[in-house]
Scaffold this motif. Sequence first.
Motif, PDB file in Angstrom:
ATOM      1  N   ASN A 212     -54.208  -9.333  -1.082  1.00 40.06           N
ATOM      2  CA  ASN A 212     -54.186 -10.759  -1.414  1.00 40.06           C
ATOM      3  C   ASN A 212     -53.248 -11.076  -2.574  1.00 40.06           C
ATOM      4  N   SER A 213     -52.939 -10.068  -3.376  1.00 39.44           N
ATOM      5  CA  SER A 213     -52.035 -10.305  -4.502  1.00 39.44           C
ATOM      6  C   SER A 213     -50.614 -10.595  -4.048  1.00 39.44           C
ATOM      7  N   ILE A 214     -50.281 -10.320  -2.790  1.00 37.38           N
ATOM      8  CA  ILE A 214     -48.936 -10.613  -2.281  1.00 37.38           C
ATOM      9  C   ILE A 214     -48.662 -12.108  -2.344  1.00 37.38           C
ATOM     10  N   CYS A 215     -49.698 -12.925  -2.190  1.00 37.22           N
ATOM     11  CA  CYS A 215     -49.514 -14.373  -2.224  1.00 37.22           C
ATOM     12  C   CYS A 215     -49.033 -14.860  -3.591  1.00 37.22           C
ATOM     13  N   CYS A 216     -49.201 -14.054  -4.618  1.00 40.55           N
ATOM     14  CA  CYS A 216     -48.732 -14.461  -5.938  1.00 40.55           C
ATOM     15  C   CYS A 216     -47.210 -14.445  -6.030  1.00 40.55           C
ATOM     16  N   ILE A 217     -46.553 -13.750  -5.113  1.00 41.88           N
ATOM     17  CA  ILE A 217     -45.093 -13.669  -5.152  1.00 41.88           C
ATOM     18  C   ILE A 217     -44.469 -15.015  -4.821  1.00 41.88           C
ATOM     19  N   GLY A 218     -45.030 -15.702  -3.840  1.00 42.90           N
ATOM     20  CA  GLY A 218     -44.494 -16.990  -3.428  1.00 42.90           C
ATOM     21  C   GLY A 218     -45.231 -17.506  -2.218  1.00 42.90           C
ATOM     22  N   ALA A 219     -44.814 -18.680  -1.748  1.00 43.55           N
ATOM     23  CA  ALA A 219     -45.481 -19.308  -0.606  1.00 43.55           C
ATOM     24  C   ALA A 219     -44.522 -19.552   0.551  1.00 43.55           C
ATOM     25  N   GLY A 220     -43.386 -18.841   0.563  1.00 42.73           N
ATOM     26  CA  GLY A 220     -42.449 -18.973   1.668  1.00 42.73           C
ATOM     27  C   GLY A 220     -42.937 -18.240   2.902  1.00 42.73           C
ATOM     28  N   PHE A 221     -42.344 -18.554   4.031  1.00 42.97           N
ATOM     29  CA  PHE A 221     -42.768 -17.933   5.287  1.00 42.97           C
ATOM     30  C   PHE A 221     -42.566 -16.421   5.278  1.00 42.97           C
ATOM     31  N   PRO A 222     -41.424 -15.877   4.785  1.00 47.96           N
ATOM     32  CA  PRO A 222     -41.280 -14.406   4.780  1.00 47.96           C
ATOM     33  C   PRO A 222     -42.362 -13.701   3.950  1.00 47.96           C
ATOM     34  N   LEU A 224     -45.450 -14.845   3.161  1.00 47.27           N
ATOM     35  CA  LEU A 224     -46.741 -14.948   3.829  1.00 47.27           C
ATOM     36  C   LEU A 224     -46.774 -14.134   5.115  1.00 47.27           C
ATOM     37  N   LEU A 225     -45.619 -13.955   5.756  1.00 50.03           N
ATOM     38  CA  LEU A 225     -45.567 -13.094   6.932  1.00 50.03           C
ATOM     39  C   LEU A 225     -45.878 -11.647   6.550  1.00 50.03           C
ATOM     40  N   GLY A 226     -45.268 -11.177   5.460  1.00 49.77           N
ATOM     41  CA  GLY A 226     -45.600  -9.835   4.986  1.00 49.77           C
ATOM     42  C   GLY A 226     -47.058  -9.713   4.586  1.00 49.77           C
ATOM     43  N   TYR A 227     -47.603 -10.800   4.030  1.00 54.16           N
ATOM     44  CA  TYR A 227     -49.011 -10.790   3.630  1.00 54.16           C
ATOM     45  C   TYR A 227     -49.935 -10.644   4.834  1.00 54.16           C
ATOM     46  N   VAL A 228     -49.700 -11.438   5.894  1.00 59.93           N
ATOM     47  CA  VAL A 228     -50.597 -11.388   7.047  1.00 59.93           C
ATOM     48  C   VAL A 228     -50.472 -10.044   7.773  1.00 59.93           C
ATOM     49  N   VAL A 229     -49.289  -9.414   7.710  1.00 61.64           N
ATOM     50  CA  VAL A 229     -49.135  -8.092   8.324  1.00 61.64           C
ATOM     51  C   VAL A 229     -49.963  -7.059   7.564  1.00 61.64           C
ATOM     52  N   MET A 230     -49.840  -7.060   6.230  1.00 62.09           N
ATOM     53  CA  MET A 230     -50.613  -6.116   5.423  1.00 62.09           C
ATOM     54  C   MET A 230     -52.110  -6.389   5.538  1.00 62.09           C
ATOM     55  N   TYR A 231     -52.461  -7.659   5.468  1.00 62.68           N
ATOM     56  CA  TYR A 231     -53.877  -8.031   5.584  1.00 62.68           C
ATOM     57  C   TYR A 231     -54.409  -7.677   6.968  1.00 62.68           C
ATOM     58  N   GLY A 232     -53.593  -7.900   8.012  1.00 62.85           N
ATOM     59  CA  GLY A 232     -54.032  -7.596   9.371  1.00 62.85           C
ATOM     60  C   GLY A 232     -54.228  -6.115   9.605  1.00 62.85           C
ATOM     61  N   LEU A 233     -53.363  -5.272   9.023  1.00 65.38           N
ATOM     62  CA  LEU A 233     -53.516  -3.829   9.180  1.00 65.38           C
ATOM     63  C   LEU A 233     -54.831  -3.349   8.578  1.00 65.38           C
ATOM     64  N   SER A 234     -55.098  -3.763   7.350  1.00 65.94           N
ATOM     65  CA  SER A 234     -56.347  -3.344   6.708  1.00 65.94           C
ATOM     66  C   SER A 234     -57.558  -3.983   7.372  1.00 65.94           C
ATOM     67  N   MET A 235     -57.411  -5.225   7.837  1.00 67.48           N
ATOM     68  CA  MET A 235     -58.507  -5.895   8.514  1.00 67.48           C
ATOM     69  C   MET A 235     -58.860  -5.190   9.814  1.00 67.48           C
ATOM     70  N   PHE A 290     -52.992 -24.691  -3.809  1.00 68.84           N
ATOM     71  CA  PHE A 290     -53.972 -23.725  -3.296  1.00 68.84           C
ATOM     72  C   PHE A 290     -53.573 -22.355  -3.796  1.00 68.84           C
ATOM     73  N   GLU A 291     -54.496 -21.718  -4.497  1.00 74.05           N
ATOM     74  CA  GLU A 291     -54.249 -20.360  -4.982  1.00 74.05           C
ATOM     75  C   GLU A 291     -55.300 -19.453  -4.396  1.00 74.05           C
ATOM     76  N   LEU A 292     -54.878 -18.432  -3.638  1.00 71.33           N
ATOM     77  CA  LEU A 292     -55.828 -17.518  -3.011  1.00 71.33           C
ATOM     78  C   LEU A 292     -56.358 -16.580  -4.097  1.00 71.33           C
TER      79      LEU A 292
END
Length: 292
Positions: A212-222, A224-235, A290-292
């Motif tokens: 979830n700390s990846i969201c602190c980098i920024g809110a652009g599509f690239p 958040l795309l990296g975030y959902v990939v990392m989150y999806g793998l662990s999920m 919105f801050e995750l």
Amino acid sequence: LGFCFSFQPAVTILGHYFVRRRAFANAMSSTGTALGLCTLPFLGNYLHTEFGWRGSFLILGAVLLNCCVCGAVMRPLQPKKHRGEPLINHTPPQLEKEAKQRGRFRTISRFLVASLKEHMAFDQLCNNRRYCVFAIGITFMMLGFVVPLVYLVPYATAHSMEPSQAALLLSILGIVNIVVRPPFAIIFNMPWFKGRHIYAFASALLFNGLSNSICCIGAGFPVLLGYVVMYGLSMSVVGSLMFTVLMDIVEMSRFPSALGLLAVMESITLLIGPPLAGKVQSEHGVGGRFEL
């Protein structure tokens, strides 16, 4: 109602069907959750556009209510029945009828007493240390596990991202789960992982929280795309192993009650998590974002 009548019986029955390949079966069956996660964002966006919030919830509620039918057709494994009946029955019909009534009353009484004493597995929570730690851990996990699923789209749209593109992020999260879970199912079914599922589960849970700390980098599509990939793998690993680990901790005869108590405990934090995150954001968010 539909979710409760279908989900817990499905997990319980699956644990009785499979023993040697239980990890594989649990991981493969959880792929359906990823399929729903992949399609529901687009469906929800379309329903909201066409029917509004009330119509969307009415339609989705009707769909989930049909899960009651899925729960009704489930049948657990039955014990083997002895073929044939005695050729001669010496019991008079009236006495046989009274005996059946007394037996039915005793069965109902024993069932009620057993349900009150052990159905919620409070004895496991008090006496089984591994189950106690696991239940408490899962309860706190649910405090933040679904928060990204609730706030990811608002977080993206609040930073000028198109709603369709924001919904695509959740669909990508579902696609990652669909693609990853079958290979994980094969890997976790290997003999080397026998008795080590808890370590893979704990590692994936830690990685899931840190992602979830990846969201602190920024809110652009690239980003958040990296975030959902990392989150999806662990999920994927967490969803594949959670019930397998629980089946390793408690006996299968107590698994339904242990799962029931766990569901009640995690439901409380599941309800608290998103409102608590919204309150924290409103009090400590930067610029109303919105801050995750």
